[in-house]
Design a protein around this motif. Structure first.
Motif, PDB file in Angstrom:
ATOM      1  N   TYR A 112       0.835  -1.205   0.000  1.00  0.00           N
ATOM      2  CA  TYR A 112       0.000   0.000   0.000  1.00  0.00           C
ATOM      3  C   TYR A 112       0.866   1.250   0.000  1.00  0.00           C
ATOM      4  O   TYR A 112       0.494   2.264  -0.603  1.00  0.00           O
ATOM      5  CB  TYR A 112      -0.986  -0.050   1.171  1.00  0.00           C
ATOM      6  CG  TYR A 112      -1.862  -1.267   1.042  1.00  0.00           C
ATOM      7  CD1 TYR A 112      -3.013  -1.223   0.260  1.00  0.00           C
ATOM      8  CD2 TYR A 112      -1.514  -2.485   1.623  1.00  0.00           C
ATOM      9  CE1 TYR A 112      -3.790  -2.355   0.081  1.00  0.00           C
ATOM     10  CE2 TYR A 112      -2.279  -3.624   1.444  1.00  0.00           C
ATOM     11  CZ  TYR A 112      -3.416  -3.555   0.679  1.00  0.00           C
ATOM     12  OH  TYR A 112      -4.167  -4.669   0.470  1.00  0.00           O
ATOM     13  N   LEU A 117       1.861   1.650  -3.558  1.00  0.00           N
ATOM     14  CA  LEU A 117       0.755   2.206  -4.343  1.00  0.00           C
ATOM     15  C   LEU A 117       0.623   3.695  -4.107  1.00  0.00           C
ATOM     16  O   LEU A 117       0.469   4.481  -5.047  1.00  0.00           O
ATOM     17  CB  LEU A 117      -0.563   1.531  -3.957  1.00  0.00           C
ATOM     18  CG  LEU A 117      -0.932   0.217  -4.609  1.00  0.00           C
ATOM     19  CD1 LEU A 117      -2.334  -0.153  -4.195  1.00  0.00           C
ATOM     20  CD2 LEU A 117      -0.825   0.310  -6.116  1.00  0.00           C
ATOM     21  N   PHE A 127      -1.138   5.233  -9.885  1.00  0.00           N
ATOM     22  CA  PHE A 127      -2.266   4.742  -9.094  1.00  0.00           C
ATOM     23  C   PHE A 127      -3.217   5.877  -8.730  1.00  0.00           C
ATOM     24  O   PHE A 127      -4.440   5.761  -8.878  1.00  0.00           O
ATOM     25  CB  PHE A 127      -1.777   4.042  -7.827  1.00  0.00           C
ATOM     26  CG  PHE A 127      -2.897   3.660  -6.898  1.00  0.00           C
ATOM     27  CD1 PHE A 127      -3.739   2.613  -7.215  1.00  0.00           C
ATOM     28  CD2 PHE A 127      -3.131   4.382  -5.733  1.00  0.00           C
ATOM     29  CE1 PHE A 127      -4.788   2.269  -6.383  1.00  0.00           C
ATOM     30  CE2 PHE A 127      -4.187   4.052  -4.901  1.00  0.00           C
ATOM     31  CZ  PHE A 127      -5.016   2.992  -5.228  1.00  0.00           C
ATOM     32  N   LEU A 146      -8.967   1.767 -12.441  1.00  0.00           N
ATOM     33  CA  LEU A 146      -8.520   0.681 -11.560  1.00  0.00           C
ATOM     34  C   LEU A 146      -8.570  -0.678 -12.266  1.00  0.00           C
ATOM     35  O   LEU A 146      -7.697  -1.525 -12.051  1.00  0.00           O
ATOM     36  CB  LEU A 146      -9.355   0.659 -10.280  1.00  0.00           C
ATOM     37  CG  LEU A 146      -9.080   1.838  -9.336  1.00  0.00           C
ATOM     38  CD1 LEU A 146     -10.042   1.815  -8.163  1.00  0.00           C
ATOM     39  CD2 LEU A 146      -7.637   1.838  -8.840  1.00  0.00           C
ATOM     40  N   TYR A 166      -0.412  -4.073 -13.602  1.00  0.00           N
ATOM     41  CA  TYR A 166       0.507  -4.618 -12.597  1.00  0.00           C
ATOM     42  C   TYR A 166       0.687  -6.117 -12.809  1.00  0.00           C
ATOM     43  O   TYR A 166       1.784  -6.646 -12.667  1.00  0.00           O
ATOM     44  CB  TYR A 166      -0.008  -4.364 -11.179  1.00  0.00           C
ATOM     45  CG  TYR A 166       0.117  -2.925 -10.703  1.00  0.00           C
ATOM     46  CD1 TYR A 166       1.318  -2.231 -10.801  1.00  0.00           C
ATOM     47  CD2 TYR A 166      -0.967  -2.271 -10.117  1.00  0.00           C
ATOM     48  CE1 TYR A 166       1.435  -0.920 -10.349  1.00  0.00           C
ATOM     49  CE2 TYR A 166      -0.860  -0.969  -9.655  1.00  0.00           C
ATOM     50  CZ  TYR A 166       0.338  -0.291  -9.776  1.00  0.00           C
ATOM     51  OH  TYR A 166       0.442   0.993  -9.317  1.00  0.00           O
ATOM     52  N   SER A 173      -4.179  -2.838  -5.366  1.00  0.00           N
ATOM     53  CA  SER A 173      -4.919  -1.747  -6.015  1.00  0.00           C
ATOM     54  C   SER A 173      -6.413  -2.066  -6.032  1.00  0.00           C
ATOM     55  O   SER A 173      -7.251  -1.168  -5.926  1.00  0.00           O
ATOM     56  CB  SER A 173      -4.385  -1.498  -7.420  1.00  0.00           C
ATOM     57  OG  SER A 173      -4.712  -2.562  -8.270  1.00  0.00           O
ATOM     58  N   CYS A 175      -7.883  -1.508  -2.576  1.00  0.00           N
ATOM     59  CA  CYS A 175      -8.138  -0.080  -2.334  1.00  0.00           C
ATOM     60  C   CYS A 175      -9.504   0.356  -2.861  1.00  0.00           C
ATOM     61  O   CYS A 175     -10.050   1.357  -2.399  1.00  0.00           O
ATOM     62  CB  CYS A 175      -7.069   0.776  -2.996  1.00  0.00           C
ATOM     63  SG  CYS A 175      -5.487   0.648  -2.175  1.00  0.00           S
TER      64      CYS A 175
END
Lengths: 283, 290
Positions: free
Chosen positions: B59, B62, B68, B250, B257, B269, B272
């Protein structure tokens, strides 16, 4: 014949003012694809709205596989067909059994399974793709048609179960009760009473699953990579890898690829619209 | 009468196995295939993915990745602006398509095409139309004005708007269809009575159509939000996330990724996005399973 009043003409004109842009908006990307398919390379890149020399030559190249990118056209077409058919059959089998069990047999925990299915239905497809890719690797299924088939069945079944459960609930309970009185076993009720009555919904769901699998790009592109394993959409995506992609051939292949789902959709439109929209959102 | 027995009440008494009727045994057997699919391809992947994404370092990585942040903002723009535009157009068009005219009926048959045909050839077709050198749009601009048209997919704002346009093109027919169903369910008597009272077009919409369709409209908007979060094709096939990775959402970022072999970042991601997704899912499940 009665002449239309001025008011009617004005209403009609206003409706056309909406209808014409709607028609253009819908058709332009599709027409553009078709235009490329019937244009020789020079015409396609000249930005003309109709080619000077319309030709079917591009179709000939595709059908005779006369281009590097098209070496495996028939194999890939076959892969798409096979996978879509398998997804249709498996989804129908799994979803019908589950819907019958939940709705007619009132199996313990059925409600919970339905909620789990509903939950899956709401997981955004691209989000599930990430862990699913790795899982298929763990199962040793990557590059195997089964990975895509099982992934698509996973995505198609929740909605299928939901729609079939809604339709099952509408069948009167008395039918099952009468069959039990006549000494029918559970499987006989399923085969002889339930399935025939559910036919329209089954057609809708089967079509839905087949179209979903045929049109799928993301999962196919993640899970399959070998040129002879991939489906048509992945092959189309691979066209873009080249610096000077043969766009007229890409669009021709794309046009051929888009025809079966359009045909299937129109053939089963009656079932689709009623069966699918009813289940999509219960108002 | 075994078949009408409800198995949902937890009765006290002998162990479960001896209380099951033959019908219920069949019920469990018939439910098993789906449960297996669910365990193998939903539960296991999701748990495994969450486990891979568990390290806080993911995180932090990210948060430090500008791509991101940009993707999160783009996703919000897609959801808030794109979906509302789409649903408003769908609401408007559902009124148009509900009109009783032969030509409108034919148009509605054609209108469904973007939804019925696969994304990849049609989105690539749009992509070529927007090509600055060879695309038909800039050819037309040049022949009318004598100037070169813009490089559509080279400016992140324009490219993102185009991706939203493609998304609307693709999914508008479906939502219009649903809203037409909602409109046709409204009793015709209400409109006739309003007509007698001399109600205007707007008054009819404001006092009859909208109140009857409000719930459906909100449900559709929420469902569309969830599905749009999973829409990979509109962005990936049109812009590929470019220029300079500025048009990712996203859905495409997770796959990016993944392609870079950073699976834990890909999962992180997605994690999130969960604070947005889960309330939507919860709300939708409540609505649908009422």
């Amino acid at each position: 014949m009665k002449l239309p009043s001025l008011r009617d003409v004005a209403t009609e004109a206003r409706l056309l003012l909406i209808g014409i842009p709607v028609f253009l908006w819908t058709m332009i990307p599709i027409y553009h694809m078709f235009l490329f398919a019937i244009s020789p390379k020079e015409d396609a890149f000249s930005g003309k709205l109709w080619p000077d020399h319309p030709t079917l030559h591009n179709f000939e190249i595709v059908f005779k596989q006369q281009h590097y990118f098209l070496r495996d056209f028939y194999v890939q077409f076959w892969n798409s067909t096979l996978i879509a058919a398998a997804v249709g059959v498996l989804t129908l089998f799994i979803a019908t059994a589950a819907a019958f069990s939940i709705s007619r047999l009132k199996v313990p925990g059925g409600r919970m399974v339905l909620n789990l299915a509903l939950f899956t239905y709401f997981i955004p497809a691209a989000f599930l793709a990430v862990p699913m890719y790795r899982t298929m690797g763990n199962y040793g299924l990557l590059n195997n048609h089964w990975s895509l088939i099982l992934a698509m069945v996973t995505i198609a079944s929740p909605y299928a179960i939901w729609v079939l459960k809604q339709a099952s609930d509408k069948l009167p309970v008395e039918l099952d009760e009468a069959a039990v009185m006549d000494g029918a076993t559970t499987l006989q009720i399923f085969r002889l009473v339930y399935l025939p009555l559910m036919m329209p919904s089954l057609v809708a769901i089967g079509t839905y699953a087949v179209l979903l699998a045929w049109n799928e790009y993301l999962y196919a592109f993640l899970l399959l990579s070998n040129d002879r394993q991939i489906t048509l959409p992945v092959a189309l995506g691979n066209f873009l890898a080249a610096d000077d992609s043969p766009w007229e051939l890409l669009m021709t292949t794309g046009f051929i690829y888009a025809l079966p789902p359009a045909a299937v959709y129109y053939a089963f439109r009656r079932y689709m619209v009623g069966g699918l929209t009813a289940g999509a959102v219960k108002s | 009468m075994a078949i009408t027995l409800s198995g949902d009440q937890a009765l006290p008494g002998p162990p479960l196995s001896s209380r099951l009727t033959p019908a219920q045994v069949w019920g469990i057997i018939l439910l098993a295939p789906y449960l297996l699919v669910f365990l193998a391809f939903v539960v296991y992947p999701v748990c495994y993915g969450l486990w891979l994404a568990r390290a806080p370092a993911n995180y932090v990585a990210l948060a430090n990745d500008p791509i991101f942040a940009r993707a999160a903002v783009n996703t919000l723009i897609f959801l808030v602006i794109g979906i509302n535009i789409k649903m408003l157009i769908a609401l408007f068009l559902s009124g148009f398509f509900a009109m009783q005219r032969t030509w409108i009926k034919w148009l509605s048959v054609i209108f469904i095409l973007p939804w019925a045909v696969p994304s990849i050839p049609t989105i690539l077709s749009v992509r070529f139309m927007l090509n600055p050198e060879w695309g038909v749009i800039n050819h037309l601009i040049f022949s009318f004005t004598g100037d070169d048209g813009p490089n559509w997919l080279n400016d992140p704002t324009v490219a993102l708007s185009m991706a939203i346009g493609v998304h609307i093109w693709k999914s508008l027919p479906f939502w219009t269809l649903i809203l037409i169903t909602g409109r046709l369910a409204i009793s015709h008597d209400l409109f006739e009575a309003a007509e007698v009272d001399g109600a205007s077009w707007w008054q009819k919409f404001r006092y009859i159509t909208w109140p009857s369709m409000q719930t459906l409209y909100v449900t559709c908007t929420l469902l569309s939000m969830i599905w749009t979060l999973g829409d990979f094709n509109s962005v990936y096939l049109l812009t590929g996330g470019g220029p300079a990775d500025l048009t990712h959402v996203l859905a495409t970022l997770g796959i990016r990724y993944l392609r870079l072999d950073q699976l834990s970042l890909a999962m992180a991601s997605i994690v999130c996005a969960m604070p947005f997704v889960l309330p939507l899912v919860y709300f939708m499940m409540k609505r649908l399973s009422r």
